[in-house]
Design an enzyme around this catalytic site. Sequence first.
Site, PDB file in Angstrom:
ATOM      1  N   TYR A 177     -53.645 119.917  69.225  1.00  0.00           N
ATOM      2  CA  TYR A 177     -54.530 119.995  70.386  1.00  0.00           C
ATOM      3  C   TYR A 177     -55.520 118.834  70.364  1.00  0.00           C
ATOM      4  O   TYR A 177     -55.898 118.332  69.294  1.00  0.00           O
ATOM      5  CB  TYR A 177     -55.331 121.308  70.375  1.00  0.00           C
ATOM      6  CG  TYR A 177     -54.552 122.517  70.826  1.00  0.00           C
ATOM      7  CD1 TYR A 177     -54.578 122.924  72.159  1.00  0.00           C
ATOM      8  CD2 TYR A 177     -53.818 123.274  69.922  1.00  0.00           C
ATOM      9  CE1 TYR A 177     -53.879 124.048  72.573  1.00  0.00           C
ATOM     10  CE2 TYR A 177     -53.106 124.409  70.337  1.00  0.00           C
ATOM     11  CZ  TYR A 177     -53.142 124.790  71.666  1.00  0.00           C
ATOM     12  OH  TYR A 177     -52.460 125.889  72.079  1.00  0.00           O
ATOM     13  N   ASP A 209     -55.257 129.116  77.709  1.00  0.00           N
ATOM     14  CA  ASP A 209     -56.173 129.861  78.576  1.00  0.00           C
ATOM     15  C   ASP A 209     -56.324 129.225  79.950  1.00  0.00           C
ATOM     16  O   ASP A 209     -55.933 128.075  80.149  1.00  0.00           O
ATOM     17  CB  ASP A 209     -57.564 129.894  77.936  1.00  0.00           C
ATOM     18  CG  ASP A 209     -57.678 130.971  76.873  1.00  0.00           C
ATOM     19  OD1 ASP A 209     -57.076 132.039  77.058  1.00  0.00           O
ATOM     20  OD2 ASP A 209     -58.381 130.735  75.869  1.00  0.00           O
ATOM     21  N   ARG A 238     -61.939 125.846  70.863  1.00  0.00           N
ATOM     22  CA  ARG A 238     -63.128 125.796  71.731  1.00  0.00           C
ATOM     23  C   ARG A 238     -64.374 126.279  70.986  1.00  0.00           C
ATOM     24  O   ARG A 238     -65.473 125.758  71.207  1.00  0.00           O
ATOM     25  CB  ARG A 238     -62.884 126.624  72.992  1.00  0.00           C
ATOM     26  CG  ARG A 238     -61.855 125.959  73.923  1.00  0.00           C
ATOM     27  CD  ARG A 238     -61.385 126.894  75.019  1.00  0.00           C
ATOM     28  NE  ARG A 238     -62.491 127.377  75.826  1.00  0.00           N
ATOM     29  CZ  ARG A 238     -62.374 128.344  76.732  1.00  0.00           C
ATOM     30  NH1 ARG A 238     -61.200 128.943  76.931  1.00  0.00           N
ATOM     31  NH2 ARG A 238     -63.416 128.720  77.433  1.00  0.00           N
ATOM     32  N   ARG A 250     -50.008 130.051  74.332  1.00  0.00           N
ATOM     33  CA  ARG A 250     -50.487 130.716  75.542  1.00  0.00           C
ATOM     34  C   ARG A 250     -51.860 130.164  75.898  1.00  0.00           C
ATOM     35  O   ARG A 250     -52.891 130.775  75.572  1.00  0.00           O
ATOM     36  CB  ARG A 250     -50.493 132.218  75.329  1.00  0.00           C
ATOM     37  CG  ARG A 250     -49.081 132.806  75.236  1.00  0.00           C
ATOM     38  CD  ARG A 250     -49.082 134.201  74.694  1.00  0.00           C
ATOM     39  NE  ARG A 250     -49.568 134.205  73.314  1.00  0.00           N
ATOM     40  CZ  ARG A 250     -49.770 135.290  72.582  1.00  0.00           C
ATOM     41  NH1 ARG A 250     -49.525 136.472  73.095  1.00  0.00           N
ATOM     42  NH2 ARG A 250     -50.203 135.189  71.350  1.00  0.00           N
TER      43      ARG A 250
END
Lengths: 246, 246
Positions: free
Chosen positions: A112, A52, A199, A50
């Site tokens: 990622y 952002d 992040r 999911r």
Amino acid sequence: MPRFRITVEYAGGDFVGWQRQANGPSIQQSLEEAVEKLSGERVEVVGAGRTDAGVHAMAQVAHFDLESDRFDANTVMKALNFHVKPDPIAIRHAEEADGDFHARFSATKRSYLYRILNRRAPAALDAGRVWHVPQVLDAEAMHDAAQALVGHHDFTTFRAKHCQAQSPEKTLDSLTVSRVGEEIHINAHARSFLHHQIRNITGTLKLVGEGKWTRKDVEDALAAKDRAAGGPTAPPDGLYLVSVGY
Amino acid sequence: MPRFRITVEYAGGDFVGWQRQANGPSIQQSLEEAVEKLSGERVEVVGAGRTDAGVHAMAQVAHFDLESDRFDANTVMKALNFHVKPDPIAIRHAEEADGDFHARFSATKRSYLYRILNRRAPAALDAGRVWHVPQVLDAEAMHDAAQALVGHHDFTTFRAKHCQAQSPEKTLDSLTVSRVGEEIHINAHARSFLHHQIRNITGTLKLVGEGKWTRKDVEDALAAKDRAAGGPTAPPDGLYLVSVGY
């Protein structure tokens, strides 16, 4: 009742995120509306990650079920690509999947990439696709400090306050930092991640790259199990869901 | 009266092209307005290549003169990057240049890249930055045919009707076609190019990649010295001015 598995690329800048929300357009909503335009059926499109608002995907994986068996995977791919226009979403692949395939719960590995544009000039061609950091960053020091985060840890320090995961413990399989031309690339691999984990790690490693923090500071921050002990949250612009493994 | 040489990156999609025009925003206008905001002076910013609407640059080179000697190159770079916001333009480098340096007329080499996204799914992350061609292209056949265009030729077949160059003869130093992941990259190097030359060559090489044309067809088209004998003009989206040599 066929289940379809799709692989989806998107630019996240114009969306509130993957997940359907009342306050703006989401990738999930765009895909669900495209499926409805194709089939007349209202479905839930379930994604592996999911992402952002502002986060991109090269190959998000998702699944949905249709009542009708009129459509083959090739038709699904072509029709969804047609109906999602003009949204910056592309269905790279579609196939029929077993009924027990679940895009989110069957996933065993997520990869990622975080892109930092590390030069004095701001981004033009890649505006919204990178985090611009003008100070010269020491990629080797960042990579070394990153190794302190690899493995099974309580990642409370790097977890968003509103993270809904049951446990703050995760296993980070690998975390590498390398310089690629004018960019710094941070690659992260794990079965799953906490909300904002990459992040928050990126914002912390940037402090190391600037010489403000040492590897020891990162180790201490991790051990503190306190979000306030970590560095700031890097912006979503530079983050890409690269792939999902099953 | 200092002359400044700047290296500029931009995304061309929102502009009518490099050159100032009455019908919409240009990169030149944005830069000239930024210089005026810095210095109060109205100048002409002269670019090495007058890229068309939608064409991008990684490193366009330009120059301009200021009456005032108050500003050093570092200040010019920082101030222009500030004043061009929010346009997708970035000044990557600025330096003082000799008075006889001319961004356009002193240039001895220009390098362009044309990116074709060669996969079934349309572009999402790179929408507007590539030409999407869904049919599988034979990059090797394209490269081989491209070699027929290298050297000194009359390029009338690949020249825009409204091209203002005095002569259709140019020397193409190199033209390579290679597959890079899902993309086909066409790299072209020459002292200078005719208007639409690379886009017309790309549209022709695409016919070779699809198997509709052979190398012999490309040779015949070149020999015809007739724009109607060439392939269609590829869209501007995939074209990048990569560098300018002096």
